[in-house]
Design an enzyme around this catalytic site. Sequence first.
Site, PDB file in Angstrom:
ATOM      1  N   HIS A   1       0.873  -1.166   0.000  1.00 27.39           N
ATOM      2  CA  HIS A   1       0.000   0.000   0.000  1.00 27.39           C
ATOM      3  C   HIS A   1       0.912   1.219   0.000  1.00 27.39           C
ATOM      4  O   HIS A   1       1.354   1.664   1.062  1.00 27.39           O
ATOM      5  CB  HIS A   1      -0.899  -0.052   1.229  1.00 27.39           C
ATOM      6  CG  HIS A   1      -2.080   0.851   1.141  1.00 27.39           C
ATOM      7  ND1 HIS A   1      -1.965   2.224   1.197  1.00 27.39           N
ATOM      8  CD2 HIS A   1      -3.390   0.585   0.992  1.00 27.39           C
ATOM      9  CE1 HIS A   1      -3.171   2.757   1.095  1.00 27.39           C
ATOM     10  NE2 HIS A   1      -4.056   1.788   0.960  1.00 27.39           N
ATOM     11  N   GLU A   4      -0.401   6.245  -1.890  1.00 24.19           N
ATOM     12  CA  GLU A   4      -1.775   6.470  -2.347  1.00 24.19           C
ATOM     13  C   GLU A   4      -2.118   7.936  -2.110  1.00 24.19           C
ATOM     14  O   GLU A   4      -2.831   8.300  -1.187  1.00 24.19           O
ATOM     15  CB  GLU A   4      -2.768   5.560  -1.629  1.00 24.19           C
ATOM     16  CG  GLU A   4      -4.158   5.647  -2.237  1.00 24.19           C
ATOM     17  CD  GLU A   4      -5.202   4.861  -1.467  1.00 24.19           C
ATOM     18  OE1 GLU A   4      -6.360   4.849  -1.921  1.00 24.19           O
ATOM     19  OE2 GLU A   4      -4.885   4.278  -0.428  1.00 24.19           O
ATOM     20  N   ASP A 101      -9.106  -3.054  -4.152  1.00 26.45           N
ATOM     21  CA  ASP A 101      -8.814  -2.455  -2.845  1.00 26.45           C
ATOM     22  C   ASP A 101     -10.047  -2.264  -1.973  1.00 26.45           C
ATOM     23  O   ASP A 101     -10.030  -2.624  -0.802  1.00 26.45           O
ATOM     24  CB  ASP A 101      -8.060  -1.134  -2.998  1.00 26.45           C
ATOM     25  CG  ASP A 101      -7.539  -0.613  -1.659  1.00 26.45           C
ATOM     26  OD1 ASP A 101      -7.036  -1.441  -0.870  1.00 26.45           O
ATOM     27  OD2 ASP A 101      -7.645   0.589  -1.385  1.00 26.45           O
TER      28      ASP A 101
END
Length: 202
Positions: A1, A4, A101
């Site tokens: 992750h 973002e 996601d």
Amino acid sequence: HVDESDDPFFRTLEMIADEAIARGFTGHRVTAGHTCALAAYDDHYARYVIEKVARAEMNIVTNPLSNLMLQGREDKQPIRRGITRVKELLAAGVNVTIGEDNLNDMFNPLGDANMLLTGNILTHAAQMTLPKELEKVYDMITFGAATALGLKNYGIKVGNPADLVIIHAPDTRTALRRIAECQYVIRNGKIVAETAVIHKMI
């Protein structure tokens, strides 16, 4: 992750690539999801990072539904697309696959884990509409995903496990265009799920 964000000063992806190389974690052993900030970098720095990602043999997972929903949300026109640099990563030889996601939650109230739908959205968002690009999008949700997951003996080949999904479409473009129905799911050579398709192909 990873990264973002649409902030070009989020630069974790380069750090991860450096660590993967330094620790010998190459060969598709490291996966970074999102990497939206890569799209916000200037072209020079973006090329520099992509080269490192390719050298580290990393997997990149783009999440077009969530990223289109969330990134650039505070922008005035022109509004940024929010997804990573898919075409440039692919051109550099990076394994890029597609994820979602978020599923039916506050970040993506329409998510349903349908990879053909997600591939369709990515086709539009990344402007991958040429015949070879459409084939590549389909590869991203099949062979690209298998590579990222470290699956061995993937694909239809004598001797491989008989685990497959049969889609109601004559070709990959139609499958993505129509978000075709999953007609059969086969596990260990046995049909475990079946959908009756009654409408005509268009």
